[in-house]
Design an enzyme around this catalytic site. Structure first.
Site, PDB file in Angstrom:
ATOM      1  CE  LYS A   1      -3.445  19.886   1.704  1.00 47.26           C
ATOM      2  NZ  LYS A   1      -3.168  20.820   2.820  1.00 47.26           N
TER       3      LYS A   1
ATOM      4  CG  HIS B   1      12.341  -3.328   4.920  1.00 47.21           C
ATOM      5  ND1 HIS B   1      12.483  -2.572   6.070  1.00 47.21           N
ATOM      6  CD2 HIS B   1      11.095  -3.868   4.962  1.00 47.21           C
ATOM      7  CE1 HIS B   1      11.358  -2.670   6.773  1.00 47.21           C
ATOM      8  NE2 HIS B   1      10.505  -3.434   6.118  1.00 47.21           N
TER       9      HIS B   1
ATOM     10  NE  ARG C   1       7.332   0.204   4.691  1.00 50.84           N
ATOM     11  CZ  ARG C   1       6.976  -1.010   5.100  1.00 50.84           C
ATOM     12  NH1 ARG C   1       5.740  -1.418   4.937  1.00 50.84           N
ATOM     13  NH2 ARG C   1       7.844  -1.815   5.682  1.00 50.84           N
TER      14      ARG C   1
ATOM     15  NE  ARG D   1       4.433  -7.800   9.729  1.00 49.42           N
ATOM     16  CZ  ARG D   1       3.186  -8.209   9.560  1.00 49.42           C
ATOM     17  NH1 ARG D   1       2.608  -8.931  10.459  1.00 49.42           N
ATOM     18  NH2 ARG D   1       2.517  -7.910   8.462  1.00 49.42           N
ATOM     19  CB  THR D   2       7.804  -1.547   9.252  1.00 45.48           C
ATOM     20  OG1 THR D   2       8.110  -2.787   8.632  1.00 45.48           O
ATOM     21  CG2 THR D   2       9.047  -0.679   9.279  1.00 45.48           C
TER      22      THR D   2
END
Ligand code: NCD
Length: 310
Positions: free
Chosen positions: A80, A129, A101, A51-52
């Site tokens: 890396k 959030h 995120r 969703r986000t």
């Protein structure tokens, strides 16, 4: 440069402005379809999301802008060993705004310190959030008509659940808001939230173990998933995962105008039989996420333009 890292980065007035703008977008989407023409949003997702990330992308596309990004750490140079600071320096040259995120608490804050474009925290570990909270506030405002004088029950994993932490931070600023915190002993809210937000501001709250006994008091029931990925061992997760399951028999105890919210994804904590109850608004809530993110992107890009001109 203005960023959104924690819900406190926005004043109550600014939250209200975003909600008003989102409601206008809902009513008149055509007025916004070219507002971000030529602008790019980068989605930097080092942790899973449905969703986000997609609602951020849909939001930018609805505004006439474009999107670029990655959806897992494995497919970026993080694999890396590149630092967030280096990544954001480069992304600043490729995009106009970014949503990040990350599994580590504070990573979006670090990124914002090295960025020349607005950084939006799309979830940092078990911490915050803020855009889920904007979604939640728009949902409550649309469906209850107010953000004050509400009793909000937060149920489930209140220790690792970042959506609850941000919701408590934001809602604590409205008059007459009370919290009922429903969780097993091991999954209570972190001490910092209790002392620095609830106690510090004299907010009324109680911590309970049993959902049934508090159901009749709630205006909003905010259910959450037990955050498996943040547990140190699988045994604890298995023991705690089904601590609360909301079903129709428990729904009978709730007020007729109570809202049941959930940031999703749901695992077992809400039985699918509840989905047909008109008080279950979690899918509607996910829909609102697009509109509030449109409002946020517009506002932050406008601020960035002003700060560059100044
Ligand atoms: C939440 C999250 O990522 O914290 N999901 C979301 O963004 N809607 C909730 C969760 O994962 O349980």
């Amino acid at each position: 440069m203005r960023h959104l890292i924690s819900p406190q980065d926005l004043s109550v007035k600014e939250l209200e402005d975003l909600i008003v703008l989102a409601k206008d977008i809902i009513a008149n989407p055509e007025n916004y379809s070219e507002k971000c023409k030529g602008k790019k949003l980068a989605t930097l997702f080092y942790e899973p999301s449905t969703r986000t990330r997609l609602s951020f992308e849909a939001a930018m596309l609805n505004l006439g802008g474009s999107v670029l990004g990655f959806s897992s750490a494995d497919s970026s140079s993080a694999a890396k060993g590149e630092s967030v600071a280096d990544t954001i320096r480069v992304i600043s040259a490729y995009a106009d705004i970014c949503a990040m995120r990350h599994p580590k608490e504070g990573a979006p804050l670090v990124a914002s310190m090295h960025s020349s474009i607005p950084v939006i925290n799309a979830g940092d570990g078990g911490h915050n959030h803020p855009t889920q909270t904007l979604t939640d506030l728009l949902t409550i405002s649309q469906l209850k008509g107010r953000l004050d004088h509400l009793t909000i029950g937060c149920c489930g994993d209140l220790k690792f659940g970042r959506t609850v932490h941000s919701l408590i931070n934001a809602m604590s600023r409205y008059e007459g808001v009370k919290f009922v915190l429903i969780s097993p002993e091991e999954l209570k809210i972190p001490t910092y939230l209790r002392t620095e937000t609830l106690d510090e501001n004299g907010i009324e709250y109680k911590e309970v173990r049993n959902l049934e006994e508090v159901m009749p008091e709630l205006d909003v029931l905010y259910m959450t998933r037990v955050q498996r990925e943040r547990f140190f061992n699988e045994e604890d997760y298995i023991r705690l995962k089904d601590s609360f399951i909301l079903d129709n028999s428990k729904m009978k105890l709730g007020k007729p105008d109570m809202l049941v919210m959930h940031p999703l994804p749901r695992v077992n904590e809400i039985s699918t039989e509840v989905d047909n109850d008109p008080r279950a608004v979690y899918f509607k809530q996910a829909e609102y996420g697009v509109y509030i993110r449109m409002a946020l992107i517009l506002t932050l890009l406008e601020d960035a333009k002003k700060s560059k001109e100044a």
